[in-house]
Design an enzyme around this catalytic site. Structure first.
Site, short mmCIF file in Angstrom:
data_model
loop_
_atom_site.label_atom_id
_atom_site.label_comp_id
_atom_site.label_asym_id
_atom_site.label_seq_id
_atom_site.Cartn_x
_atom_site.Cartn_y
_atom_site.Cartn_z
N HIS A 118 0.85 -1.20 0.00
CA HIS A 118 0.00 0.00 0.00
C HIS A 118 0.89 1.25 0.00
CE1 HIS A 118 -2.91 3.03 1.07
NE2 HIS A 118 -3.85 2.16 0.72
N GLU A 172 0.61 4.04 1.38
CA GLU A 172 0.85 4.69 2.68
C GLU A 172 2.02 4.03 3.39
OE1 GLU A 172 -3.12 4.25 4.17
OE2 GLU A 172 -3.82 5.90 2.90
P1 PGA Z 1 -9.58 5.88 0.00
O1 PGA Z 1 -8.44 4.81 0.30
O2 PGA Z 1 -10.76 5.14 -0.57
O3 PGA Z 1 -9.91 6.50 1.33
O4 PGA Z 1 -9.02 6.86 -0.97
C1 PGA Z 1 -8.20 3.75 -0.57
C2 PGA Z 1 -6.99 2.97 -0.14
O5 PGA Z 1 -6.05 3.58 0.37
O6 PGA Z 1 -6.93 1.75 -0.28
#
Ligand code: PGA
Length: 261
Positions: A96, A98
């Site tokens: 991911h 993040e």
């Molecule tokens: P979001 O996140 O729908 O809040 O943009 C999606 C994700 O990070 O998987």
């Protein structure tokens, strides 16, 4: 199964919130049978959520982890392994953006996580995506394919059958600025073309590839009506049972056949 709605709860909610959310979703899935819905709560809530889901067994409602560390067990404070959760979950998110950006996960580590997931019978959801929008669709951002190839390093033709790819443009995650359906389909067609060179035509057609990034119930149809898109990975909207279930219901009305590639 070629239709997926996956909810990534990220670092949200205390135990009571998580249990209530899962219970609502479980209850709302009564008439849904033609797709796979996966809930990915924080790892500390995996077990209690598994207990909630067990109340009424729904074969198409599964549990996924948001992260694992390679290996089985060892001196690694704060981490969990695929081996530990093998009998608890069916899926795990790897790569991911993040975690790539905020925790500094490298392509190499992500690949090790993906291989560890496969070794312990978890289906990895490999996230790939570019940092900036390329609205004119001139040339595919190199980052997308390099993350794909690095993530899949060493994955055999047999193992790839258990991998799901999530195209998640970083600029669209949590911003409300979601990619258009045609843009997402263009990128995903490129991902399938790369899968074709690595694993052949059949795999390019059959591998589930989903879109994530500010998905909501109002424009989810844009994605799921694209023949090349197998579903969505939802973040923010997955924390609201009503909105999440409305995505599931919209999708369940759509027939999917991705055999045109
Ligand atoms: P979001 O996140 O729908 O809040 O943009 C999606 C994700 O990070 O998987």
């Amino acid at each position: 199964m070629n239709k997926f709605v996956i909810g990534n709860w990220k670092m949200h909610g205390r135990l009571a919130d998580a249990v209530v959310l899962a219970d609502w979703i479980r209850a709302g899935m009564e008439n849904i049978s033609d797709m796979e819905v996966v809930l990915c709560p924080p790892s500390v809530w995996l077990y209690p959520i598994e207990e909630v889901l067990r109340k009424t067994f729904r074969p198409n409602l599964s549990l996924g982890a948001q992260n694992i560390y390679p290996g089985e067990e060892g001196e690694l404070t704060g981490e969990i392994s695929a081996w530990m959760i093998e009998n608890l979950c069916q899926y795990v998110i790897v790569g991911h953006s993040e975690r790539r950006a905020k925790i500094g996960e490298s392509d190499k580590l992500i690949n090790q996580k993906l291989l560890a997931a496969l070794k312990y019978n978890l289906k990895p959801i490999l996230c790939v995506g570019e940092l900036k929008e390329n609205a004119k669709k001139e040339k595919l951002d190199k980052r997308i394919l390099s993350e794909l190839m690095a993530g899949l390093k060493g994955v055999s033709p047999e193992q790839i059958k258990n991998v799901i790819i999530a195209y998640e443009p970083v600029w669209a995650i949590g911003t409300g600025n979601n990619a258009s359906g045609t843009y997402a389909a263009w990128v995903i067609d490129n991902l399938r073309a790369k899968i074709k060179t690595l694993y052949g035509t059949e795999m390019a057609q059959n591998i589930p590839v989903i879109y994530g990034g500010s998905v909501n119930q109002n424009d989810v149809l844009e994605y799921i009506s694209q023949p090349t898109i197998n579903g969505v990975l939802a973040g923010g909207v997955s924390l609201n049972a009503k909105e999440f279930l409305s995505i599931v219901q919209i999708f369940s009305r759509i027939k999917k056949d991705i055999k045109r590639y």
